[in-house]
Scaffold this motif. Structure first.
Motif, PDB file in Angstrom:
ATOM      1  N   GLU A   1     -16.411   3.891   7.359  1.00  0.00           N
ATOM      2  CA  GLU A   1     -17.759   3.658   6.847  1.00  0.00           C
ATOM      3  C   GLU A   1     -18.275   2.283   7.251  1.00  0.00           C
ATOM      4  OE1 GLU A   1     -21.385   3.640   4.922  1.00  0.00           O
ATOM      5  OE2 GLU A   1     -20.108   5.288   5.639  1.00  0.00           O
ATOM      6  N   GLN A   2     -17.428   1.267   7.161  1.00  0.00           N
ATOM      7  CA  GLN A   2     -17.839  -0.077   7.576  1.00  0.00           C
ATOM      8  C   GLN A   2     -18.188  -0.100   9.060  1.00  0.00           C
ATOM      9  OE1 GLN A   2     -18.504  -2.711   5.879  1.00  0.00           O
ATOM     10  NE2 GLN A   2     -17.152  -2.955   4.100  1.00  0.00           N
ATOM     11  N   HIS A   3     -17.396   0.576   9.869  1.00  0.00           N
ATOM     12  CA  HIS A   3     -17.650   0.599  11.315  1.00  0.00           C
ATOM     13  C   HIS A   3     -18.957   1.312  11.619  1.00  0.00           C
ATOM     14  CE1 HIS A   3     -17.289   2.408  15.389  1.00  0.00           C
ATOM     15  NE2 HIS A   3     -16.877   1.189  15.689  1.00  0.00           N
ATOM     16  N   THR A   4     -19.207   2.426  10.941  1.00  0.00           N
ATOM     17  CA  THR A   4     -20.466   3.155  11.150  1.00  0.00           C
ATOM     18  C   THR A   4     -21.646   2.287  10.761  1.00  0.00           C
ATOM     19  OG1 THR A   4     -19.346   5.264  10.733  1.00  0.00           O
ATOM     20  CG2 THR A   4     -21.743   5.239  10.539  1.00  0.00           C
ATOM     21  N   ALA A   5     -21.529   1.567   9.641  1.00  0.00           N
ATOM     22  CA  ALA A   5     -22.619   0.701   9.189  1.00  0.00           C
ATOM     23  C   ALA A   5     -22.883  -0.420  10.189  1.00  0.00           C
ATOM     24  CB  ALA A   5     -22.284   0.131   7.813  1.00  0.00           C
ATOM     25  N   ILE A   6     -21.819  -0.993  10.743  1.00  0.00           N
ATOM     26  CA  ILE A   6     -21.986  -2.054  11.739  1.00  0.00           C
ATOM     27  C   ILE A   6     -22.647  -1.499  12.997  1.00  0.00           C
ATOM     28  CG2 ILE A   6     -20.734  -3.632  13.269  1.00  0.00           C
ATOM     29  CD1 ILE A   6     -18.631  -3.893  11.019  1.00  0.00           C
ATOM     30  N   THR A   7     -22.171  -0.342  13.419  1.00  0.00           N
ATOM     31  CA  THR A   7     -22.706   0.253  14.658  1.00  0.00           C
ATOM     32  C   THR A   7     -24.168   0.638  14.508  1.00  0.00           C
ATOM     33  OG1 THR A   7     -20.492   1.112  15.166  1.00  0.00           O
ATOM     34  CG2 THR A   7     -22.346   2.091  16.351  1.00  0.00           C
ATOM     35  N   LEU A   8     -24.536   1.200  13.356  1.00  0.00           N
ATOM     36  CA  LEU A   8     -25.913   1.665  13.137  1.00  0.00           C
ATOM     37  C   LEU A   8     -26.782   0.599  12.473  1.00  0.00           C
ATOM     38  CD1 LEU A   8     -25.233   5.318  11.888  1.00  0.00           C
ATOM     39  CD2 LEU A   8     -25.678   4.524  14.223  1.00  0.00           C
TER      40      LEU A   8
ATOM     41  N   LEU B   1       0.832  -1.205   0.000  1.00  0.00           N
ATOM     42  CA  LEU B   1       0.000   0.000   0.000  1.00  0.00           C
ATOM     43  C   LEU B   1       0.861   1.247   0.000  1.00  0.00           C
ATOM     44  CD1 LEU B   1      -2.806  -0.685   2.652  1.00  0.00           C
ATOM     45  CD2 LEU B   1      -3.012  -0.807   0.174  1.00  0.00           C
ATOM     46  N   ASP B   2       0.451   2.261  -0.775  1.00  0.00           N
ATOM     47  CA  ASP B   2       1.062   3.571  -0.650  1.00  0.00           C
ATOM     48  C   ASP B   2       0.215   4.435   0.279  1.00  0.00           C
ATOM     49  OD1 ASP B   2      -1.115   4.374  -2.196  1.00  0.00           O
ATOM     50  OD2 ASP B   2       0.044   4.512  -4.045  1.00  0.00           O
ATOM     51  N   GLY B   3       0.698   5.637   0.560  1.00  0.00           N
ATOM     52  CA  GLY B   3       0.014   6.490   1.526  1.00  0.00           C
ATOM     53  C   GLY B   3      -1.375   6.909   1.089  1.00  0.00           C
ATOM     54  N   TRP B   4      -1.553   7.193  -0.207  1.00  0.00           N
ATOM     55  CA  TRP B   4      -2.870   7.581  -0.704  1.00  0.00           C
ATOM     56  C   TRP B   4      -3.869   6.444  -0.503  1.00  0.00           C
ATOM     57  CZ3 TRP B   4      -4.814  12.143  -2.594  1.00  0.00           C
ATOM     58  CH2 TRP B   4      -6.058  12.077  -3.231  1.00  0.00           C
ATOM     59  N   SER B   5      -3.431   5.226  -0.762  1.00  0.00           N
ATOM     60  CA  SER B   5      -4.303   4.072  -0.566  1.00  0.00           C
ATOM     61  C   SER B   5      -4.653   3.889   0.910  1.00  0.00           C
ATOM     62  CB  SER B   5      -3.618   2.809  -1.100  1.00  0.00           C
ATOM     63  OG  SER B   5      -3.396   2.899  -2.490  1.00  0.00           O
ATOM     64  N   GLN B   6      -3.699   4.121   1.787  1.00  0.00           N
ATOM     65  CA  GLN B   6      -3.964   3.990   3.215  1.00  0.00           C
ATOM     66  C   GLN B   6      -5.047   4.964   3.664  1.00  0.00           C
ATOM     67  OE1 GLN B   6      -0.080   4.386   5.033  1.00  0.00           O
ATOM     68  NE2 GLN B   6       0.115   2.175   5.276  1.00  0.00           N
ATOM     69  N   GLY B   7      -5.021   6.177   3.100  1.00  0.00           N
ATOM     70  CA  GLY B   7      -6.063   7.139   3.433  1.00  0.00           C
ATOM     71  C   GLY B   7      -7.442   6.629   3.029  1.00  0.00           C
ATOM     72  N   GLN B   8      -7.527   5.996   1.856  1.00  0.00           N
ATOM     73  CA  GLN B   8      -8.805   5.448   1.415  1.00  0.00           C
ATOM     74  C   GLN B   8      -9.234   4.249   2.271  1.00  0.00           C
ATOM     75  OE1 GLN B   8      -9.507   5.786  -3.049  1.00  0.00           O
ATOM     76  NE2 GLN B   8      -7.295   5.499  -2.978  1.00  0.00           N
ATOM     77  N   ILE B   9      -8.266   3.457   2.686  1.00  0.00           N
ATOM     78  CA  ILE B   9      -8.575   2.306   3.535  1.00  0.00           C
ATOM     79  C   ILE B   9      -9.140   2.769   4.874  1.00  0.00           C
ATOM     80  CG2 ILE B   9      -7.538   0.404   4.837  1.00  0.00           C
ATOM     81  CD1 ILE B   9      -7.945  -0.143   1.857  1.00  0.00           C
ATOM     82  N   VAL B  10      -8.533   3.786   5.458  1.00  0.00           N
ATOM     83  CA  VAL B  10      -9.033   4.316   6.735  1.00  0.00           C
ATOM     84  C   VAL B  10     -10.452   4.840   6.572  1.00  0.00           C
ATOM     85  CG1 VAL B  10      -8.733   6.125   8.469  1.00  0.00           C
ATOM     86  CG2 VAL B  10      -6.752   4.824   7.671  1.00  0.00           C
ATOM     87  N   ALA B  11     -10.719   5.551   5.473  1.00  0.00           N
ATOM     88  CA  ALA B  11     -12.069   6.062   5.231  1.00  0.00           C
ATOM     89  C   ALA B  11     -13.067   4.915   5.075  1.00  0.00           C
ATOM     90  CB  ALA B  11     -12.075   6.946   3.982  1.00  0.00           C
ATOM     91  N   GLU B  12     -12.654   3.845   4.418  1.00  0.00           N
ATOM     92  CA  GLU B  12     -13.556   2.710   4.229  1.00  0.00           C
ATOM     93  C   GLU B  12     -13.795   1.962   5.539  1.00  0.00           C
ATOM     94  OE1 GLU B  12     -13.693  -1.089   1.230  1.00  0.00           O
ATOM     95  OE2 GLU B  12     -13.104   0.877   0.437  1.00  0.00           O
ATOM     96  N   ILE B  13     -12.756   1.875   6.379  1.00  0.00           N
ATOM     97  CA  ILE B  13     -12.939   1.262   7.709  1.00  0.00           C
ATOM     98  C   ILE B  13     -13.944   2.075   8.515  1.00  0.00           C
ATOM     99  CG2 ILE B  13     -11.799   0.827   9.921  1.00  0.00           C
ATOM    100  CD1 ILE B  13      -9.294   0.063   8.340  1.00  0.00           C
TER     101      ILE B  13
END
Length: 836
Positions: free
Chosen positions: A300-307, A286-298
């Motif tokens: 969203e996934q966490h919010t969806a699980i919580t809600l 992974l490069d840094g730009w990809s890591q930023g997208q991964i964090v954003a996706e985590i």
């Protein structure tokens, strides 16, 4: 053939049909695909499909086929519909055929579910260039492997360094985050696993054995190693200590590149709804730009699980599309471009090392210094950049180039520029996840008379042009340069990071980053990382360095001067490169005044007087020590006095040269002092030197005498009659012993000895191929001797090794450092100096 374009020719290829016939298939099979609604698309426009609204054909229309079979998957089930003519087929016939088809499908399913069933061919992995045997070994039955493809050039370089230096943590990335909005740590872990499940780059591992080139294997499933902890009972200080301990433990564990995922997590529950997350991964995926997208996706996934809702996730092109694009690039065009850029650059830019690296040193920027350009200064810099049509990245790289130029003393510098590697012509590349970045050279010529902004525009134009060919491997770039083989093209890199980390808007649910600390090491001695803090709008300069090569104070000074260059550009857009001052007023005073306060009360003396004074202070102290004997200062002075009077009788005196063709020995020490007492200048000649060089020095210097020993005399070139004096010859020994042993005076010399007279002559190696004799007078020798003794803290009772070749000027340093200070000069046995 040709995706159906050649269908009309098929009738001519039927061997048992006449050419004029037009055979048509009697059965049509039309599979409509899957019409399921994926959970992640539940919020979209498409919700489902209704079947049976109307037949495909009018009742009285003539169908093209006797039997039409249509297939579709809805609701997780496969439905096959059969359309036929009752005039041609009985229902029982069609039912029987349909039943047999279903049974065949069930047999296929049963076969495919057998553990040994399945398999792949090289055509399944076209980018990998594998043979069948390799495919069988890597993919097995294909159930666990989704794809196989090569590494990018930078990935291959990272793999190489990771394999060569297994003890290093270079390219093992880690970030530590304190997150709020996480009431359940395991929900966060589940969110991370879901992101891995849908991200090929996070399910990839590397293989390099048994293949022609290193490859990455995308596994269909990869379970993240997640350790959970509960730190709610710890104080904040204890939490920080535990976080540091766990992070160090994770780094020490290393990473097996052959096992996916190349990722480990530690999630610790903290008071309220906070957790501490330690994310450890290998940079190869992974490069840094990809890591930023991964964090954003985590998030969203966490919010969806919580809600308990369906996550809204982006559609991403697979990383293999980028590798396919990479395989089609014009390598010849790239080589032509980079050869032009690097032409004439034949030595890497020197860095301000505190401890220069040895040949076997493997660099690692394991520590860093962070400095900040405040928001108001950043605002001014951005305004200047905008008016000049420049990016912040160009401004930072220009500042780094200027520092490299000043520190190296070279106007032409090269450093590594880390580029995003995401080609604009590849649609959707900005949302792809993988390793896209690459490191390419940035060559900058600093003309002190040029306006800095004009030079920055040239730098930006150069980098814009290089974007068309910035996919090349660093090993290729080094081969295309004029540097000697095995030489690094550059030893420092610079990158401007602009990653897509976005916090939820105020009032929106979801986890938030409360604290962040990242570790991003490279295999370069120096790495500059610049980024704008999204919260405080400050420019951060993080300068990573190898602590084995640099002191922290040196790096702090470097980082501060980067900011100083940037503030100067912001304050004076018209400034020229040469007018940018790297020193503050305090530093300038320190350099020009404080560090130049070197006054010493040193009496003006000639060399023999320096040693005579030491002999008078400590006459019985050892002056010269060998394996077999110890000579005191009094004895050394006495023997030098006797030999000096003998040399005077042979014509030695001020403004004349006496050559000493002697190896490291007691004899050369006595001879040097004796010649100095005569007022003549001694010319040390290493008898081990080539005969041609010795002959040249004797011819060029024209010494009045040549002192040597019997063992060395045979190897010397012929000298004029009467000018050769063999010190261990019995007649010479007897003549010297007959001389007086008290101090030599000007009355005995041919003329009075003055400090302006030559003290010794040393021949340089000769940068032009012809050695040059350098004449050094007595002026300054007293100050030199005092300064060296003070610097190395040499005094009575100390010992200095006679290490250098007599013809090397360091031998004079050893003489002046020891004897005038009352220390002993240690003469080692003949031959090379070897030790443990």
């Amino acid at each position: 053939p040709h995706r159906g374009l050649s269908y009309g020719a098929l009738r001519y290829l039927t061997p048992d049909s006449p050419l004029q016939a037009d055979p048509q298939p009697q059965i049509s099979f039309n599979y409509h695909g899957q019409w399921n609604v994926a959970p992640e698309h539940g919020g979209g426009l498409y919700r489902g499909v209704h079947a049976g609204l109307a037949p495909d054909h009018a009742p009285d229309a003539l169908r093209s086929y006797l039997v039409d079979i249509t297939g579709v998957v809805t609701g997780g089930e496969l439905e096959l519909a059969w359309t036929y003519s009752e005039s041609l087929h009985n229902e029982a016939t069609i039912t029987s055929l349909a039943t047999q088809l279903l049974e065949a499908l069930r047999q296929i399913v049963a076969h495919c579910t057998h553990p040994e069933a399945g398999g792949c061919t090289p055509s399944d992995f076209p980018l990998a260039a594998l043979n069948q045997q390799q495919v069988d070994r890597l993919a097995g039955n294909g159930r666990g492997v989704e794809d196989i493809y090569p590494l990018t050039p930078l990935q291959a370089g990272m793999l190489f360094h990771s394999l060569v230096d297994t003890d290093s943590a270079a390219y093992l990335d880690q970030f530590r985050m304190r997150l709020s909005g996480v009431p359940d740590a395991r929900a966060l872990g589940l969110a991370c696993q879901r992101v891995v499940d849908r991200t090929p780059a996070l399910r990839s591992a590397v293989v390099w054995e048994g293949v022609d080139q290193p490859l990455q294997i995308v596994h269909r499933q990869a379970t993240v190693s997640i350790r959970y902890a509960d730190w709610r009972g710890l104080s904040e200080q204890q939490q920080d200590q535990e976080l540091a301990r766990v992070a160090a433990q994770e780094l020490a564990a290393g990473m097996d590149l052959t096992v996916a995922p190349l990722l480990r997590l530690v999630i610790a529950t903290l008071p309220d709804d906070e957790v501490a997350l330690v994310w450890t991964s290998h940079h190869v995926m992974l490069d840094g730009w990809s890591q930023g997208q991964i964090v954003a996706e985590i998030r969203e996934q966490h919010t969806a699980i919580t809600l308990d809702r369906t996550p809204v996730l982006p559609t991403r092109r697979p990383f293999r599309d980028y590798l396919h694009w990479l395989s089609e690039q014009d390598q010849q065009l790239a080589e032509q471009y980079w050869r032009t850029v690097l032409a004439g650059f034949d030595a890497p830019t020197r860095l301000p090392y505190d401890r220069p690296p040895l040949a076997v040193h493997r660099a690692e920027s394991a520590e860093s210094v962070l400095v900040t350009l405040p928001a108001d200064e950043l605002g001014r810099l951005q305004s200047v950049a905008k008016r000049a049509g420049l990016t912040l990245n160009t401004m930072v790289q220009g500042a780094w180039a200027l520092l490299l130029s000043r520190y190296s003393g070279e106007p032409d510098v090269v450093f590594g520029s880390i580029v995003s590697g995401r080609p604009a012509e590849l649609a959707g590349v900005e949302s792809m996840v993988g390793m896209f970045i690459n490191t390419v050279p940035a060559r900058v010529r600093i003309d002190s008379r040029q306006e800095a902004l004009a030079g920055l525009r040239e730098l930006q134009d150069q980098q814009s042009a290089s974007r068309q060919v910035d996919f090349v491997a660093l090993t290729q770039l080094q081969a295309w340069s004029d540097l000697p083989a095995g030489t690094n093209l550059f030893d420092s890199v610079a990158v401007f990071q602009n990653y897509p980390f976005q916090e939820p808007r105020e009032g929106e649910p979801g986890l938030r980053i409360r604290a962040f600390q990242g570790r991003d090491t490279t295999n370069f001695p120096l790495s500059l990382r610049a980024f704008v803090d999204g919260t405080d709008r400050q420019l951060q300069i993080d300068l990573g360095y190898d602590p084995r090569l640099f002191d922290r104070t040196t790096i702090e000074q470097l980082a501060t001067r980067v900011l100083r260059v940037l503030t100067t550009l912001a304050a004076d857009p018209g400034v020229r490169w040469g007018d940018i001052d790297l020193l503050s007023a305090a530093q300038r005073h320190q350099v020009l005044v404080e560090w130049n306060d070197t006054d010493r009360d040193v009496p003006v003396m000639v060399l023999p007087e320096l040693i005579q004074h030491a002999a008078a202070r400590t006459p019985d102290a050892p002056a010269v020590i060998t394996q077999d004997q110890v000579i005191s200062f009094a004895e050394l002075d006495s023997r030098a006095n006797q030999l000096a009077r003998l040399l005077i009788s042979h014509g030695a005196g001020p403004e004349r040269i006496v050559a000493l063709a002697l190896p490291r020995s007691v004899d050369i020490v006595i001879a040097q002092l004796a010649v100095a007492k005569t007022g003549a200048a001694f010319l040390p000649i290493d008898p081990a030197y080539p005969a041609e060089r010795i002959a040249f020095m004797l011819t060029d210097a024209r010494p009045v005498l040549v002192l040597t020993r019997t063992a060395e005399a045979a190897g010397l070139p012929p000298v004029s009659e009467g000018s050769l004096l063999v010190l261990d010859d019995p007649e010479t020994l007897a003549a010297a012993a007959a001389m007086l042993d008290h101090a030599v005076t000007d009355a005995e010399r041919t003329t009075a000895l003055r400090v302006a007279h030559p003290a010794y002559v040393i021949y340089t190696s000769g940068s032009t191929g012809r050695p040059k004799g350098v004449v050094v007078t007595h002026v300054g020798l007293a100050g030199f001797a005092a300064a060296e003794a003070e610097h190395f803290q040499v005094g009575p009772g100390d010992r200095v090794l006679q290490f250098a070749s007599p013809s090397f000027d360091a031998s004079v340093l050893e003489l002046c450092m020891s004897l005038p200070a009352g220390a002993a000069l240690v003469v080692p046995p003949p031959g090379p100096l070897l030790g443990d």
